[in-house]
Design a protein around this motif. Structure first.
Motif, PDB file in Angstrom:
ATOM      1  N   UNK A   1       0.810  -1.222   0.000  1.00  0.00           N
ATOM      2  CA  UNK A   1       0.000   0.000   0.000  1.00  0.00           C
ATOM      3  C   UNK A   1       0.842   1.271   0.000  1.00  0.00           C
ATOM      4  N   UNK A   2       2.102   1.154   0.389  1.00  0.00           N
ATOM      5  CA  UNK A   2       2.979   2.325   0.451  1.00  0.00           C
ATOM      6  C   UNK A   2       3.754   2.585  -0.840  1.00  0.00           C
ATOM      7  N   UNK A   3       3.773   1.621  -1.736  1.00  0.00           N
ATOM      8  CA  UNK A   3       4.524   1.795  -2.983  1.00  0.00           C
ATOM      9  C   UNK A   3       3.884   2.868  -3.852  1.00  0.00           C
ATOM     10  N   UNK A   4       4.725   3.686  -4.485  1.00  0.00           N
ATOM     11  CA  UNK A   4       4.246   4.753  -5.356  1.00  0.00           C
ATOM     12  C   UNK A   4       4.571   4.496  -6.823  1.00  0.00           C
ATOM     13  N   UNK A   5       5.732   3.926  -7.104  1.00  0.00           N
ATOM     14  CA  UNK A   5       6.137   3.686  -8.480  1.00  0.00           C
ATOM     15  C   UNK A   5       5.740   2.301  -8.969  1.00  0.00           C
ATOM     16  N   UNK A   6       5.825   1.293  -8.110  1.00  0.00           N
ATOM     17  CA  UNK A   6       5.496  -0.070  -8.495  1.00  0.00           C
ATOM     18  C   UNK A   6       3.978  -0.262  -8.458  1.00  0.00           C
ATOM     19  N   UNK A   7       3.407  -0.649  -9.587  1.00  0.00           N
ATOM     20  CA  UNK A   7       1.971  -0.855  -9.724  1.00  0.00           C
ATOM     21  C   UNK A   7       1.658  -2.316  -9.411  1.00  0.00           C
ATOM     22  N   UNK A   8       0.647  -2.560  -8.575  1.00  0.00           N
ATOM     23  CA  UNK A   8       0.229  -3.920  -8.262  1.00  0.00           C
ATOM     24  C   UNK A   8      -0.447  -4.520  -9.484  1.00  0.00           C
ATOM     25  N   UNK A   9       0.068  -5.670  -9.951  1.00  0.00           N
ATOM     26  CA  UNK A   9      -0.453  -6.266 -11.180  1.00  0.00           C
ATOM     27  C   UNK A   9      -0.307  -7.780 -11.151  1.00  0.00           C
ATOM     28  N   UNK A  10      -1.231  -8.445 -11.803  1.00  0.00           N
ATOM     29  CA  UNK A  10      -1.157  -9.902 -11.890  1.00  0.00           C
ATOM     30  C   UNK A  10      -0.175 -10.332 -12.974  1.00  0.00           C
ATOM     31  N   UNK A  11      -0.092  -9.566 -14.052  1.00  0.00           N
ATOM     32  CA  UNK A  11       0.847  -9.838 -15.131  1.00  0.00           C
ATOM     33  C   UNK A  11       1.974  -8.817 -15.059  1.00  0.00           C
ATOM     34  N   UNK A  12       3.186  -9.270 -15.314  1.00  0.00           N
ATOM     35  CA  UNK A  12       4.338  -8.373 -15.172  1.00  0.00           C
ATOM     36  C   UNK A  12       4.903  -7.907 -16.506  1.00  0.00           C
ATOM     37  N   UNK A  13       4.121  -7.920 -17.552  1.00  0.00           N
ATOM     38  CA  UNK A  13       4.628  -7.547 -18.868  1.00  0.00           C
ATOM     39  C   UNK A  13       4.278  -6.133 -19.266  1.00  0.00           C
ATOM     40  N   UNK A  14       5.114  -5.180 -18.954  1.00  0.00           N
ATOM     41  CA  UNK A  14       4.871  -3.788 -19.337  1.00  0.00           C
ATOM     42  C   UNK A  14       6.173  -3.010 -19.209  1.00  0.00           C
ATOM     43  N   UNK A  15       6.158  -1.762 -19.649  1.00  0.00           N
ATOM     44  CA  UNK A  15       7.345  -0.920 -19.525  1.00  0.00           C
ATOM     45  C   UNK A  15       7.411  -0.237 -18.166  1.00  0.00           C
ATOM     46  N   UNK A  16       6.278  -0.242 -17.423  1.00  0.00           N
ATOM     47  CA  UNK A  16       6.284   0.370 -16.099  1.00  0.00           C
ATOM     48  C   UNK A  16       6.643  -0.686 -15.054  1.00  0.00           C
ATOM     49  N   UNK A  17       7.178  -0.247 -13.948  1.00  0.00           N
ATOM     50  CA  UNK A  17       7.549  -1.157 -12.870  1.00  0.00           C
ATOM     51  C   UNK A  17       6.294  -1.675 -12.193  1.00  0.00           C
ATOM     52  N   UNK A  18       6.288  -2.981 -11.943  1.00  0.00           N
ATOM     53  CA  UNK A  18       5.117  -3.625 -11.370  1.00  0.00           C
ATOM     54  C   UNK A  18       5.524  -4.543 -10.233  1.00  0.00           C
ATOM     55  N   UNK A  19       4.556  -4.846  -9.373  1.00  0.00           N
ATOM     56  CA  UNK A  19       4.776  -5.786  -8.281  1.00  0.00           C
ATOM     57  C   UNK A  19       3.619  -6.781  -8.293  1.00  0.00           C
ATOM     58  N   UNK A  20       3.965  -8.048  -8.089  1.00  0.00           N
ATOM     59  CA  UNK A  20       2.981  -9.117  -8.065  1.00  0.00           C
ATOM     60  C   UNK A  20       3.022  -9.818  -6.719  1.00  0.00           C
ATOM     61  N   UNK A  21       1.843 -10.048  -6.136  1.00  0.00           N
ATOM     62  CA  UNK A  21       1.722 -10.797  -4.889  1.00  0.00           C
ATOM     63  C   UNK A  21       0.915 -12.057  -5.202  1.00  0.00           C
ATOM     64  N   UNK A  22       1.613 -13.108  -5.584  1.00  0.00           N
ATOM     65  CA  UNK A  22       0.968 -14.336  -6.052  1.00  0.00           C
ATOM     66  C   UNK A  22       0.056 -14.969  -5.017  1.00  0.00           C
ATOM     67  N   UNK A  23       0.378 -14.834  -3.729  1.00  0.00           N
ATOM     68  CA  UNK A  23      -0.427 -15.463  -2.678  1.00  0.00           C
ATOM     69  C   UNK A  23      -1.867 -14.964  -2.671  1.00  0.00           C
ATOM     70  N   UNK A  24      -2.078 -13.707  -3.054  1.00  0.00           N
ATOM     71  CA  UNK A  24      -3.440 -13.167  -3.078  1.00  0.00           C
ATOM     72  C   UNK A  24      -3.956 -12.941  -4.492  1.00  0.00           C
ATOM     73  N   UNK A  25      -3.122 -13.213  -5.470  1.00  0.00           N
ATOM     74  CA  UNK A  25      -3.547 -12.972  -6.845  1.00  0.00           C
ATOM     75  C   UNK A  25      -3.681 -14.302  -7.591  1.00  0.00           C
ATOM     76  N   UNK A  26      -2.689 -14.689  -8.348  1.00  0.00           N
ATOM     77  CA  UNK A  26      -2.778 -15.882  -9.195  1.00  0.00           C
ATOM     78  C   UNK A  26      -2.972 -17.173  -8.413  1.00  0.00           C
ATOM     79  N   UNK A  27      -2.502 -17.230  -7.162  1.00  0.00           N
ATOM     80  CA  UNK A  27      -2.624 -18.449  -6.362  1.00  0.00           C
ATOM     81  C   UNK A  27      -3.563 -18.263  -5.169  1.00  0.00           C
TER      82      UNK A  27
END
Length: 90
Positions: free
Chosen positions: A25-51
């Motif tokens: 919740x504190x991240x500003x640049x990393x976008x929460x996303x299920x897929x990590x394919x983009x030019x922007x920085x992303x973060x994935x939390x598999x425990x609550x997303x894909x799994x």
């Protein structure tokens, strides 16, 4: 990728699921996303997303822990990304 590495980094935070959610919740640049394919920085939390449909025990059997995140590094300035991670860890 001749340099011997990729743009996805896996990290494991100390603490529990609530600590991980607070960090996210504190991240500003990393976008929460299920897929990590983009030019922007992303973060994935598999425990609550894909799994998320698996039990905690099932996830841990395959190495998906509540405090594990995958970071996909985008085109933003590395100093901004590092500062973002540092402020979220505080």
């Amino acid at each position: 990728m001749r340099a011997g590495g990729g743009a996805v980094v896996t990290i494991k935070l100390k603490g529990e699921l609530e600590d991980t959610k607070r960090f996210l919740s504190k991240l500003r640049y990393f976008v929460l996303a299920e897929s990590l394919g983009s030019v922007e920085s992303m973060v994935n939390h598999s425990a609550t997303m894909s799994h998320g449909s698996m039990t905690k025990e099932e996830r841990e059997e395959v190495g998906i822990y509540d405090t594990v995140l995958r970071l996909s590094v985008g085109i933003e300035d590395i100093r901004d990304l590092l500062a973002d991670l540092e402020q979220a860890l505080e």
